[in-house]
Design a protein around this motif. Sequence first.
Motif, short mmCIF file in Angstrom:
data_model
loop_
_atom_site.label_atom_id
_atom_site.label_comp_id
_atom_site.label_asym_id
_atom_site.label_seq_id
_atom_site.Cartn_x
_atom_site.Cartn_y
_atom_site.Cartn_z
N PRO A 82 10.60 26.75 48.42
CA PRO A 82 9.16 26.48 48.38
C PRO A 82 8.87 25.07 47.85
CG PRO A 82 9.80 27.96 46.61
CD PRO A 82 11.01 27.76 47.46
N PRO A 110 5.95 22.39 46.14
CA PRO A 110 4.93 22.62 45.10
C PRO A 110 3.67 23.29 45.63
CG PRO A 110 5.91 20.45 44.83
CD PRO A 110 6.45 21.02 46.12
N SER A 111 3.37 23.09 46.91
CA SER A 111 2.19 23.74 47.50
C SER A 111 2.42 25.23 47.76
CB SER A 111 1.82 23.05 48.82
OG SER A 111 2.86 23.24 49.77
N GLY A 112 3.67 25.69 47.65
CA GLY A 112 3.99 27.09 47.89
C GLY A 112 4.51 27.37 49.28
N GLU A 113 4.39 26.42 50.18
CA GLU A 113 4.87 26.57 51.57
C GLU A 113 6.38 26.32 51.61
OE1 GLU A 113 4.36 27.53 55.47
OE2 GLU A 113 2.78 27.48 53.96
N PRO A 114 7.16 27.24 52.20
CA PRO A 114 8.61 27.00 52.27
C PRO A 114 8.97 25.94 53.30
CG PRO A 114 8.07 29.07 53.34
CD PRO A 114 6.79 28.54 52.74
#
Length: 92
Positions: A70, A72-76
């Motif tokens: 992931p 930092p934005s949470g998107e892998p």
Amino acid sequence: RPLTVKDLSFTEWNFMAQISYPFNPLISGSFAALWYPSVHGYYLGPSATFSLADNLDFSLFLQYFSGRLPLPSGEPERQNLTFGFLRFKYNF
């Protein structure tokens, strides 16, 4: 969750295989592989050791990791990392 020294890996499950072979009395090699199903990742680690003298060894290690980690934005996003190092080992 944050990693601690009690964690063997950063994922709950991983599978490992390793093989070693002495090519001759002076040269040996090994290869390790790990698979991390939860991050769709893997680790490859070849190495070679050369005996330079009775008490002196030279080793070459390579490490390659690839996985969907992931951001930092949470998107892998798939990330690839390559490391290499040398070691001189003297036994006394």
